[in-house]
Design a protein around this motif. Structure first.
Motif, PDB file in Angstrom:
ATOM      1  N   ILE A   1       0.822  -1.212   0.000  1.00  0.00           N
ATOM      2  CA  ILE A   1       0.000   0.000   0.000  1.00  0.00           C
ATOM      3  C   ILE A   1       0.855   1.261   0.000  1.00  0.00           C
ATOM      4  O   ILE A   1       0.365   2.351  -0.343  1.00  0.00           O
ATOM      5  CB  ILE A   1      -0.960  -0.015   1.201  1.00  0.00           C
TER       6      ILE A   1
ATOM      7  N   ARG B   1       0.862   1.177  -6.997  1.00  0.00           N
ATOM      8  CA  ARG B   1       0.237  -0.095  -6.618  1.00  0.00           C
ATOM      9  C   ARG B   1      -0.905  -0.483  -7.550  1.00  0.00           C
ATOM     10  O   ARG B   1      -1.141  -1.680  -7.765  1.00  0.00           O
ATOM     11  CB  ARG B   1      -0.256  -0.038  -5.178  1.00  0.00           C
TER      12      ARG B   1
ATOM     13  N   GLN C   1      -1.153  -4.070  -9.339  1.00  0.00           N
ATOM     14  CA  GLN C   1      -2.296  -4.973  -9.192  1.00  0.00           C
ATOM     15  C   GLN C   1      -2.762  -5.472 -10.548  1.00  0.00           C
ATOM     16  O   GLN C   1      -3.059  -6.664 -10.721  1.00  0.00           O
ATOM     17  CB  GLN C   1      -3.445  -4.255  -8.478  1.00  0.00           C
TER      18      GLN C   1
ATOM     19  N   ARG D   1      -7.773  -9.334  -1.183  1.00  0.00           N
ATOM     20  CA  ARG D   1      -6.675  -8.408  -1.441  1.00  0.00           C
ATOM     21  C   ARG D   1      -6.091  -7.948  -0.098  1.00  0.00           C
ATOM     22  O   ARG D   1      -6.809  -7.418   0.754  1.00  0.00           O
ATOM     23  CB  ARG D   1      -7.177  -7.213  -2.248  1.00  0.00           C
TER      24      ARG D   1
ATOM     25  N   PHE E   1      -3.727  -5.494   1.751  1.00  0.00           N
ATOM     26  CA  PHE E   1      -3.002  -4.228   1.647  1.00  0.00           C
ATOM     27  C   PHE E   1      -1.960  -4.189   2.755  1.00  0.00           C
ATOM     28  O   PHE E   1      -2.262  -3.869   3.909  1.00  0.00           O
ATOM     29  CB  PHE E   1      -3.981  -3.053   1.734  1.00  0.00           C
TER      30      PHE E   1
ATOM     31  N   GLY F   1     -11.007  -7.335   1.323  1.00  0.00           N
ATOM     32  CA  GLY F   1      -9.737  -6.648   1.514  1.00  0.00           C
ATOM     33  C   GLY F   1      -9.401  -6.537   2.991  1.00  0.00           C
ATOM     34  O   GLY F   1     -10.285  -6.333   3.818  1.00  0.00           O
TER      35      GLY F   1
ATOM     36  N   PHE G   1      -6.401  -4.692   5.591  1.00  0.00           N
ATOM     37  CA  PHE G   1      -5.254  -3.793   5.737  1.00  0.00           C
ATOM     38  C   PHE G   1      -4.409  -4.279   6.909  1.00  0.00           C
ATOM     39  O   PHE G   1      -4.902  -4.369   8.045  1.00  0.00           O
ATOM     40  CB  PHE G   1      -5.729  -2.361   5.978  1.00  0.00           C
TER      41      PHE G   1
END
Length: 443
Positions: free
Chosen positions: A285, A290, A294, A313, A315, A337, A339
């Protein structure tokens, strides 16, 4: 081989720039050079509309390059594009030093990183394939073999001899790789029989996959801040997950404009991604490019038919940004996703929960009852490695407890005739059958 002085690794970069060249292309190539162990002493940029046949860039730029080589004392020139054999040789003559293009540089990195027997075979095969395209007019010793007493050859040029020897070695490597591939496929079938789902880490090179792999599995896979720090695929088991044991596979990172000769060197690790139950697409990230990275990874996954596999995904490297650890979900509440920081461990627990929830949703676990006439279906289920327990009912029927990926269950449900109907009725129905009712006449 090409007659080149064996000197050090002080490198000067020649960077042809086209209108469609990405803004990060030079930075990435400098990272490739650093990963190969080169000491970059300068960059010569060459804006171009199209490649030039003789040098790839203009003759004026080659004169500037030669002067810069002499001024900086560079030992080699690294070109950020792929060159033909003639272009490479012409630049070498003009600069009086070694010249490596993008494909050769990546091959050199792969040769340094390969640790397993299979990885070394694949890299050597890729190098020989690349070398075979550079035999014509690329070498200085390809004169016809000398005559005279004791010096007469078999009547073929050195070029023909080299081509024949390279061809023989390529055939040997292919035979060995086929044997290794059969052994790897056997190991993969054994993992399937263990009924543990496979989660594969994919992503652009240097996104932090190996660091995350070590964090999740407790392994000690090498994790350096270098491109292609990981080449050989590694599989470890994660225990204690809510969905049961999980097999985690660490894979090689992708890169944009990967040379065709290297596709074979990716075969083993790409196979791990193709046959995974879940993909973790790791994204740096903190990388300003990025989004482009991707897209590059997704293009490779699509090319190997892995784009249909469920994915999350990831991050990564939030410790380098202002992002907080959190989970992104779609309208159905499924995690899409997460993080995290693989370095500090922040958000990793959320990731494990997301993996467990998705894997549980992507698998069907229940009992089915098979009358004796379904022996072929029973054998097929055992062959797939999805039978976790078998009992014999008092009426002689087989009672099988299945733990099967939903995709496989749906494929079995498309079987013709009674087998498909039984799978649809017992395995794919919406509610979990009552084990006591389903096996009430168990012996």
């Amino acid at each position: 081989m090409i007659d080149r002085a064996e000197r050090g690794d002080r490198a000067l970069i020649l960077h042809p720039e086209f209108r469609l060249t990405g803004p990060d292309a030079l930075d990435e190539f400098q990272e490739l050079a650093r990963s190969a162990g080169a000491d970059v002493v300068g960059v010569v940029a060459a804006p171009r509309d199209k490649p030039e046949a003789r040098y790839y860039v203009g003759s004026g730029k080659i004169e500037e390059l030669a002067a810069t080589v002499e001024e900086t004392g560079a030992d080699l020139v690294l070109v950020s594009q792929s060159l033909s054999a003639v272009q490479e040789r012409n630049i070498e003559k003009a600069c009086s030093c070694r010249v490596l293009d993008r494909a050769t540089l990546i091959l050199d990195i792969f040769a340094q990183r390969a640790q397993s027997y299979e990885g070394k075979l694949q890299v050597e095969l890729a190098q020989l394939r690349h070398l075979s395209t550079r035999l014509v007019r690329g070498w200085t010793h390809l004169e016809r073999q000398k005559g005279g007493i004791g010096l007469r050859g078999p009547g073929e040029t050195q070029l023909e001899t080299d081509r024949r020897l390279i061809g023989q070695r390529i055939r040997q490597l292919r035979t060995r790789l086929e044997k290794v591939a059969r052994q790897r496929e056997q190991s993969r079938r054994q993992r399937k029989r263990s009924r543990a789902p496979v989660v594969a880490l994919v992503g652009y090179t240097n996104a932090g996959k190996s660091t995350l792999f070590n964090r999740l599995t407790g392994a000690t896979v090498g994790a350096e801040d270098l491109l292609f720090a990981t080449l050989d695929p590694t599989v470890r088991k994660i225990r204690g997950m809510h969905c049961g044991d999980v097999l985690m596979a660490d894979t090689v990172g992708f890169v944009s404009d990967l040379p065709h000769e290297l596709i074979a060197a990716f075969r083993a690790t790409l196979q791990e991604a193709r046959e995974a139950d879940l993909l973790l697409h790791v994204v740096d990230i903190s990388d300003p490019y990025r989004v482009e990275r991707q897209h590059d990874v997704e293009s490779v996954l699509e090319s190997i038919d892995a784009h249909q596999i469920p994915s999350i995904r990831i991050f990564n490297k939030i410790d380098r940004s202002e992002q907080a650890a959190r989970v992104q979900r779609d309208e159905d509440g499924k995690p899409v996703g997460v993080f995290i920081s693989a370095q500090t461990g922040e958000g990793v627990e959320d990731l494990l929960e997301a993996i467990s929830s998705l894997l549980a949703a992507e698998r069907v676990e229940r009992w089915i009852e098979l009358p004796g006439r379904f022996g072929a279906l029973r054998a097929q289920l055992f062959e797939l490695g999805v039978v976790s327990e078998e009992r014999i009912a008092q009426n002689g029927h087989w009672m099988l407890h299945l733990d099967v990926p939903r995709e496989t269950a749906e494929r079995l449900g498309r079987l013709q005739g009674e087998p498909g109907e039984l799978i649809r009725r017992q395995l794919l129905k919406d509610h979990e059958p009552d084990l006591k009712r389903a096996g009430q006449n168990l012996s």
